[in-house]
Design a protein around this motif. Structure first.
Motif, PDB file in Angstrom:
ATOM      1  N   GLY A 289       0.821  -1.209   0.000  1.00 39.34           N
ATOM      2  CA  GLY A 289       0.000   0.000   0.000  1.00 39.34           C
ATOM      3  C   GLY A 289       0.852   1.255   0.000  1.00 39.34           C
ATOM      4  O   GLY A 289       0.575   2.212  -0.729  1.00 39.34           O
ATOM      5  N   LEU A 290       1.917   1.233   0.823  1.00 41.03           N
ATOM      6  CA  LEU A 290       2.818   2.394   0.863  1.00 41.03           C
ATOM      7  C   LEU A 290       3.484   2.609  -0.492  1.00 41.03           C
ATOM      8  O   LEU A 290       3.631   3.747  -0.947  1.00 41.03           O
ATOM      9  N   LEU A 291       3.868   1.492  -1.139  1.00 42.38           N
ATOM     10  CA  LEU A 291       4.535   1.616  -2.444  1.00 42.38           C
ATOM     11  C   LEU A 291       3.580   2.164  -3.502  1.00 42.38           C
ATOM     12  O   LEU A 291       3.922   3.078  -4.250  1.00 42.38           O
ATOM     13  N   LEU A 292       2.362   1.596  -3.555  1.00 39.88           N
ATOM     14  CA  LEU A 292       1.383   2.127  -4.516  1.00 39.88           C
ATOM     15  C   LEU A 292       1.050   3.572  -4.155  1.00 39.88           C
ATOM     16  O   LEU A 292       0.892   4.438  -5.029  1.00 39.88           O
TER      17      LEU A 292
ATOM     18  N   PHE B 130      12.305  -4.009 -16.193  1.00 43.74           N
ATOM     19  CA  PHE B 130      13.616  -3.369 -16.178  1.00 43.74           C
ATOM     20  C   PHE B 130      14.687  -4.451 -15.990  1.00 43.74           C
ATOM     21  O   PHE B 130      14.425  -5.483 -15.356  1.00 43.74           O
ATOM     22  N   PRO B 131      15.898  -4.238 -16.521  1.00 45.51           N
ATOM     23  CA  PRO B 131      16.962  -5.247 -16.374  1.00 45.51           C
ATOM     24  C   PRO B 131      17.554  -5.237 -14.963  1.00 45.51           C
ATOM     25  O   PRO B 131      18.682  -4.776 -14.749  1.00 45.51           O
TER      26      PRO B 131
ATOM     27  N   PHE C 189       7.167  -3.012  10.456  1.00 46.43           N
ATOM     28  CA  PHE C 189       6.038  -3.954  10.394  1.00 46.43           C
ATOM     29  C   PHE C 189       5.510  -4.118   8.969  1.00 46.43           C
ATOM     30  O   PHE C 189       4.368  -4.453   8.741  1.00 46.43           O
ATOM     31  N   PHE C 190       6.358  -3.824   7.967  1.00 48.62           N
ATOM     32  CA  PHE C 190       5.909  -4.116   6.606  1.00 48.62           C
ATOM     33  C   PHE C 190       7.030  -4.780   5.805  1.00 48.62           C
ATOM     34  O   PHE C 190       8.212  -4.610   6.095  1.00 48.62           O
ATOM     35  N   ASP C 191       6.609  -5.555   4.799  1.00 48.39           N
ATOM     36  CA  ASP C 191       7.551  -6.323   3.965  1.00 48.39           C
ATOM     37  C   ASP C 191       7.737  -5.655   2.616  1.00 48.39           C
ATOM     38  O   ASP C 191       6.748  -5.265   1.980  1.00 48.39           O
ATOM     39  N   MET C 192       8.988  -5.570   2.177  1.00 41.26           N
ATOM     40  CA  MET C 192       9.251  -5.155   0.799  1.00 41.26           C
ATOM     41  C   MET C 192      10.705  -5.451   0.463  1.00 41.26           C
ATOM     42  O   MET C 192      11.514  -5.731   1.356  1.00 41.26           O
ATOM     43  N   THR C 193      11.040  -5.412  -0.826  1.00 41.73           N
ATOM     44  CA  THR C 193      12.423  -5.667  -1.235  1.00 41.73           C
ATOM     45  C   THR C 193      13.266  -4.421  -0.930  1.00 41.73           C
ATOM     46  O   THR C 193      12.721  -3.313  -0.840  1.00 41.73           O
ATOM     47  N   PRO C 194      14.588  -4.613  -0.764  1.00 42.25           N
ATOM     48  CA  PRO C 194      15.450  -3.444  -0.508  1.00 42.25           C
ATOM     49  C   PRO C 194      15.302  -2.385  -1.609  1.00 42.25           C
ATOM     50  O   PRO C 194      15.331  -1.184  -1.338  1.00 42.25           O
ATOM     51  N   ARG C 195      15.138  -2.840  -2.855  1.00 45.58           N
ATOM     52  CA  ARG C 195      15.011  -1.880  -3.960  1.00 45.58           C
ATOM     53  C   ARG C 195      13.733  -1.042  -3.804  1.00 45.58           C
ATOM     54  O   ARG C 195      13.739   0.176  -3.999  1.00 45.58           O
ATOM     55  N   ASN C 196      12.658  -1.730  -3.430  1.00 42.30           N
ATOM     56  CA  ASN C 196      11.394  -1.001  -3.267  1.00 42.30           C
ATOM     57  C   ASN C 196      11.441  -0.051  -2.075  1.00 42.30           C
ATOM     58  O   ASN C 196      10.800   1.001  -2.087  1.00 42.30           O
TER      59      ASN C 196
ATOM     60  N   GLY D 107       6.358   7.035 -13.103  1.00 42.69           N
ATOM     61  CA  GLY D 107       6.416   5.910 -14.050  1.00 42.69           C
ATOM     62  C   GLY D 107       7.613   5.017 -13.772  1.00 42.69           C
ATOM     63  O   GLY D 107       7.508   3.786 -13.819  1.00 42.69           O
ATOM     64  N   VAL D 108       8.753   5.625 -13.475  1.00 41.53           N
ATOM     65  CA  VAL D 108       9.962   4.849 -13.143  1.00 41.53           C
ATOM     66  C   VAL D 108       9.704   4.030 -11.876  1.00 41.53           C
ATOM     67  O   VAL D 108      10.035   2.836 -11.807  1.00 41.53           O
ATOM     68  N   PHE D 109       9.081   4.664 -10.897  1.00 42.47           N
ATOM     69  CA  PHE D 109       8.748   3.953  -9.642  1.00 42.47           C
ATOM     70  C   PHE D 109       7.827   2.765  -9.939  1.00 42.47           C
ATOM     71  O   PHE D 109       8.058   1.649  -9.472  1.00 42.47           O
ATOM     72  N   GLN D 110       6.782   3.049 -10.703  1.00 38.55           N
ATOM     73  CA  GLN D 110       5.779   2.006 -10.957  1.00 38.55           C
ATOM     74  C   GLN D 110       6.402   0.815 -11.683  1.00 38.55           C
ATOM     75  O   GLN D 110       6.130  -0.337 -11.343  1.00 38.55           O
ATOM     76  N   ALA D 111       7.251   1.131 -12.656  1.00 38.18           N
ATOM     77  CA  ALA D 111       7.853   0.042 -13.434  1.00 38.18           C
ATOM     78  C   ALA D 111       8.915  -0.694 -12.619  1.00 38.18           C
ATOM     79  O   ALA D 111       9.134  -1.892 -12.817  1.00 38.18           O
ATOM     80  N   THR D 112       9.578   0.009 -11.704  1.00 32.50           N
ATOM     81  CA  THR D 112      10.570  -0.653 -10.846  1.00 32.50           C
ATOM     82  C   THR D 112       9.869  -1.633  -9.907  1.00 32.50           C
ATOM     83  O   THR D 112      10.319  -2.764  -9.691  1.00 32.50           O
ATOM     84  N   ILE D 113       8.743  -1.192  -9.359  1.00 30.16           N
ATOM     85  CA  ILE D 113       8.011  -2.033  -8.405  1.00 30.16           C
ATOM     86  C   ILE D 113       7.262  -3.149  -9.133  1.00 30.16           C
ATOM     87  O   ILE D 113       7.245  -4.293  -8.691  1.00 30.16           O
TER      88      ILE D 113
END
Lengths: 238, 305
Positions: free
Chosen positions: B8-11, B133-134, B145-152, B215-221
């Protein structure tokens, strides 16, 4: 003899192409003068001020500011020519604070901005006391004072005022006209458009009567007030 | 429900950045830009083209070879490309329309047409394939208290930093104050000595750069799609309206709330097996909030006098 600050020669202008509201207006404002423009609705009074400020395109005639032609100069550059303008409506930035309104007014000043702000606060204590308030929360009279201060901050030589008394209470009108008088006494020429013709003419050195986009009459304020033709047409019985 | 908070935070940060961009543009120009989604997609597609390996030929119908640039550099260049594209739109399209006194509704229809046109150009040249993305795959980790990848997590932090920077720019800088002044009145700004055409151009460039970043954020996630901007456009509008139309601070918060609501609603008991309906809950809550606060969360009622 006082030098000419503004000269309009045969100005034709309008909001729509090929439909001119102004059809050849002549007007002169000299140093330290108060000049008023009166006339019925639709005469082109406010349109003339907008044409001078470059807000509408001038299709005929010429403007001279301090003797140099400035016809159709971009609006943001007119300010640098020493002309200040207070529109009739939307004369403050409502979502900005009073201080931010004055900062925007001093946009072209760069380094002297702080000194000019201080001078304005010294002149208008109300604005200093409420400088963090949003302009949108001010009363009509307070807005008009802020609008005058915003236009004054660049130290113009000529101030164009479009109906400064519109929508104000009698007390606020007196206050606003008293401020305009003080501004004039500090050496600033005033070109005033007013619906309240009696008040405007009694307050002015000279006046112009416009009718249907043309000069109808002109003369000293007192003379126009007593001119039977002007009385019959616009003033009614005094 | 809590496990969806990270998503939710990422979106939310994607929508928040895009909503600020939309709100900034609307505030200054009064243009409701339906082509905003396509500028978002441009950010992602440009990054994909710039950063994909040279021999990676799924993009652009095999006609053009990607550039194989460093990913971070590609993101920066893509954001700049979006800014230039927005500036170009203002110069060749929207400024002439404004000078011609074309009405707001007509301009809105132009942006809808522009959106459809650009979107289908993407379909032609970037194909309808879902691409990525490559970047190497990463495992999710638990942060607080939330899960995500280091990149995200980096995306989230950069997004928050950008929001703070935009807030500071609008509040304290001369340019930000000029943008807010033109938003209030273009005419009054001009008679105060501001070249409002320049401010509007800078606003188009800034707004488009922010959209490109979203857009870069959305495509990265997630991934890169030809219609990726269009798919979240409604949520962006919702974020903007919820925060208060024309207020950038409102758009930040509104976008974040909408993003979180969309993802967290997936965890609601009645949503089991119906996750595709997740937007409905968020938009429903938006409608309810607006019923009680019509000007939006941060929109202000002004004295009329």
């Amino acid at each position: 003899m006082n030098k000419t600050v503004l000269e309009c020669n045969g100005i034709a202008a309008g909001y729509v192409k090929d439909l001119n509201i102004l059809q050849g207006v002549d007007l002169v404002v000299k140093e330290k003068e108060i000049v008023s423009i009166i006339g019925p609705n639709g005469a082109g009074k406010s349109t003339l001020l907008k044409a001078i400020m470059g807000l509408i395109n001038v299709s005929g005639g010429r403007f001279y500011i301090n003797g140099i032609e400035k016809t159709n100069l971009a609006t943001h550059k007119i300010v640098n020519e020493g002309i200040g303008y207070v529109p009739q409506v939307a004369n403050v930035f409502p979502s900005l604070t009073i201080e931010e309104n004055l900062e925007i007014g001093s946009w072209s000043l760069n380094k002297q901005q702080k000194e000019s702000l201080k001078q304005i606060y010294d002149q208008f204590s109300l604005l200093k006391d409420r400088k963090k308030d949003k302009a949108g929360n001010l009363s009509g009279g307070q807005r008009q004072i802020l609008a005058l201060a915003r236009a004054l901050i660049t130290k113009p030589t000529l101030l164009l005022l479009d109906e400064p008394s519109a929508g104000l209470s009698p007390v606020a009108i007196n206050e606003v006209f008293s401020i305009i008088n003080d501004i004039n006494e500090s050496g600033v020429s005033i070109l005033l458009v007013e619906q309240n013709a009696k008040r405007a003419l009694s307050f002015s050195d000279r006046g112009y009567v416009l009718d249907q986009g043309r000069n109808a009459y002109q003369g000293k304020g007192e003379d126009l007030l007593n001119d039977p033709r002007v009385i019959d047409l616009y003033l009614g019985k005094l | 429900m809590l496990d969806q908070l990270g998503n939710g935070l990422l979106l939310g940060i994607i929508i928040s950045v895009a909503s600020v961009a939309l709100s900034l543009l609307y505030g200054v120009t009064r243009i409701v830009n339906f082509a905003h989604g396509e500028i978002i997609a441009l950010g992602a597609i440009a990054t994909l083209f710039l950063s994909s390996p040279i021999d990676y030929r799924v993009l652009f119908l095999d006609k053009f070879s990607p550039l194989g640039l460093d990913f971070f550099l590609s993101c920066i260049l893509a954001v700049i490309i979006c800014g230039l594209f927005g500036g170009l739109l203002e110069l060749i399209l929207f400024r002439p329309l404004r000078k011609g006194n074309v009405g707001n509704i007509a301009v809105l229809v132009v942006t809808i047409g522009l959106s459809i046109f650009i979107r289908h150009l993407y379909l032609l040249f970037a194909t309808g394939k879902v691409q990525n993305f490559p970047l190497e795959l990463q495992r999710r980790q638990t942060y607080l208290f939330f899960d995500m990848t280091p990149r995200n997590l980096k995306v989230l932090i950069i997004g928050i930093l950008v929001m703070i920077l935009i807030g500071l720019l609008l509040t304290y800088t001369k340019l930000g104050k000029a943008m807010r002044a033109v938003r209030d009145s273009e005419e009054l700004s001009s008679v105060s000595g501001i070249n409002s055409d320049n401010i509007i151009l800078i606003t188009w460039i800034s707004s488009s750069m922010l959209a490109g970043l979203a857009g870069v954020f959305q495509a990265t996630i997630n991934d890169v799609r030809w219609n990726m901007g269009f798919l979240i456009l409604l949520l962006i509008f919702a974020g903007t309206v919820l925060g208060g139309i024309g207020t950038s601070f409102g758009a930040m918060v509104g976008g974040l709330i909408i993003g979180i609501l969309v993802q967290v609603s997936v965890g609601l008991p009645f949503m089991e097996g119906h996750t595709e309906a997740k937007n409905a809950v968020a938009l429903g809550i938006m409608i309810v909030i607006l019923l009680f606060r019509p000007q939006g969360i941060f929109g202000q009622k002004e004295r009329i006098s």
